[in-house]
Design a protein around this motif. Sequence first.
Motif, short mmCIF file in Angstrom:
data_model
loop_
_atom_site.label_atom_id
_atom_site.label_comp_id
_atom_site.label_asym_id
_atom_site.label_seq_id
_atom_site.Cartn_x
_atom_site.Cartn_y
_atom_site.Cartn_z
N ASN A 37 0.86 -1.18 0.00
CA ASN A 37 0.00 0.00 0.00
C ASN A 37 0.90 1.23 0.00
O ASN A 37 2.12 1.11 0.06
CB ASN A 37 -0.94 -0.03 1.20
N ILE A 38 0.29 2.40 -0.07
CA ILE A 38 1.10 3.61 -0.22
C ILE A 38 2.03 3.80 0.99
O ILE A 38 3.18 4.20 0.83
CB ILE A 38 0.20 4.84 -0.44
N ASP A 39 1.54 3.46 2.18
CA ASP A 39 2.39 3.60 3.37
C ASP A 39 3.67 2.77 3.24
O ASP A 39 4.77 3.24 3.52
CB ASP A 39 1.64 3.12 4.63
N ASN A 40 3.50 1.51 2.83
CA ASN A 40 4.66 0.64 2.65
C ASN A 40 5.61 1.19 1.61
O ASN A 40 6.82 1.16 1.78
CB ASN A 40 4.23 -0.75 2.19
N GLN A 93 6.02 4.24 0.67
CA GLN A 93 6.74 5.42 1.18
C GLN A 93 7.85 5.00 2.15
O GLN A 93 8.96 5.51 2.10
CB GLN A 93 5.76 6.37 1.87
N ARG A 94 7.53 4.06 3.01
CA ARG A 94 8.52 3.62 3.99
C ARG A 94 9.73 3.00 3.29
O ARG A 94 10.89 3.33 3.58
CB ARG A 94 7.88 2.60 4.95
N ILE A 139 10.58 9.78 5.71
CA ILE A 139 9.27 9.72 5.08
C ILE A 139 8.69 11.14 4.98
O ILE A 139 8.08 11.51 3.99
CB ILE A 139 8.31 8.80 5.88
N SER A 140 8.96 11.93 6.02
CA SER A 140 8.42 13.31 6.01
C SER A 140 8.98 14.12 4.83
O SER A 140 8.31 15.03 4.33
CB SER A 140 8.72 14.00 7.34
N LEU A 157 6.81 13.68 1.88
CA LEU A 157 5.52 14.37 1.97
C LEU A 157 5.68 15.89 2.00
O LEU A 157 4.70 16.63 1.91
CB LEU A 157 4.78 13.93 3.25
N ALA A 175 -1.87 11.57 -1.10
CA ALA A 175 -1.10 10.82 -0.10
C ALA A 175 0.34 11.31 0.02
O ALA A 175 1.05 10.97 0.95
CB ALA A 175 -1.13 9.32 -0.44
#
Length: 339
Positions: A247-250, A252-253, A263-264, A267, A300
Amino acid sequence: GANLNNSFTFDNFIEGKSNQLAHAAALQVAENPGGAYNPLFIYGGVGLGKTHLMQAVGTEMMRHNPNAKVVYLHSERFVADMVKALQLNAINDFKRYYRSVDALLIDDIQFFAGKDRTQEEFFHTFNALLEGGQQMILTCDRYPKEIQGLEDRLKSRFGWGLTVAIEPPELETRVAILMRKADESGIKLSYDSAFFIAQKIRSNVRELEGALKRVIANSHFTGRAITPDFVRESLKDLLALQDKLVNIDNIQRIVAEYYKIKISDLLSKRRSRSVARPRQVAMSLAKELTNHSLPEIGDAFGGRDHTTALHAIRKIKELQDTDSDIREDYKQLMRILTT
Ligand code: ADP
Ligand code: MG
């Protein structure tokens, strides 16, 4: 041939960019055993066709020369046989057997790692075969230099012939493989249905085959025709599971870890190349690996709009053709995220 599986042939191996080199090298070895590349060392991830190709060479050799002594075995089998030979005081027979072959195909040699006695024995077998002009083909799940617990002298010898990688198949090859497998099973699979499966299942050919089998079985049970909608329904659980993993979280991580940024940063509004590129890569991966729309992806990534996401995806697509670093990064990240 010992342990050769005749269902693995060149004829039913689909060629694509991802396996082109390995396929070409294997063909040459089959045509000129002992004379083209020795050893032929094929490496790559699970389910990408290493065993298939290696077996195809053996089968082809036997077709040219039915009297050839072609021996295929998994490396664990080699280890077990050797241990047994030692116990039975039959190590000389063991040696004689392996040195008498015309071609020795050893699969997944990463299992030699940490087995010193086996490596010692294999080292001598290797030298004898090479000297005798007898063909060796070896496969491994990684690049030889990366095998921990393998003697340096073996690592270096593995590179004396030709070392080729097999990569995960690209979309068009996945489609071609599916169409071919369906055809072999006597099933009508439309291009659209194959395309749908190929788009969703990206990791390896074994998974692809598994998904297709599921669809075919479901069609048999329900008596319904295979359409893209039917495929989606048949693979619902599988795809849900996959969406949970990627997913997008993964993304990005993993992208942040890979580029050693925060990660920041991905974003943030920062536009320096060192964060803008990774951000674009991450957005492209999100588009390719998830079902999110462009507005969702832009959002996101720090509340950007869909045109930013679109631009990122186009940019990375273009860079993959012109910038080998980006191409390599993207491939690596794809691999990390999908296997
Ligand atoms: P590996 O040894 O790399 O783990 P295998 O050779 O066992 O992978 O391949 C897994 C399955 O996928 C096998 O059924 C094989 O026939 C099939 N396969 C892999 N690559 C291809 C290809 N390019 N064309 C057709 N079938 C393939
Ligand atoms: Mg294998």
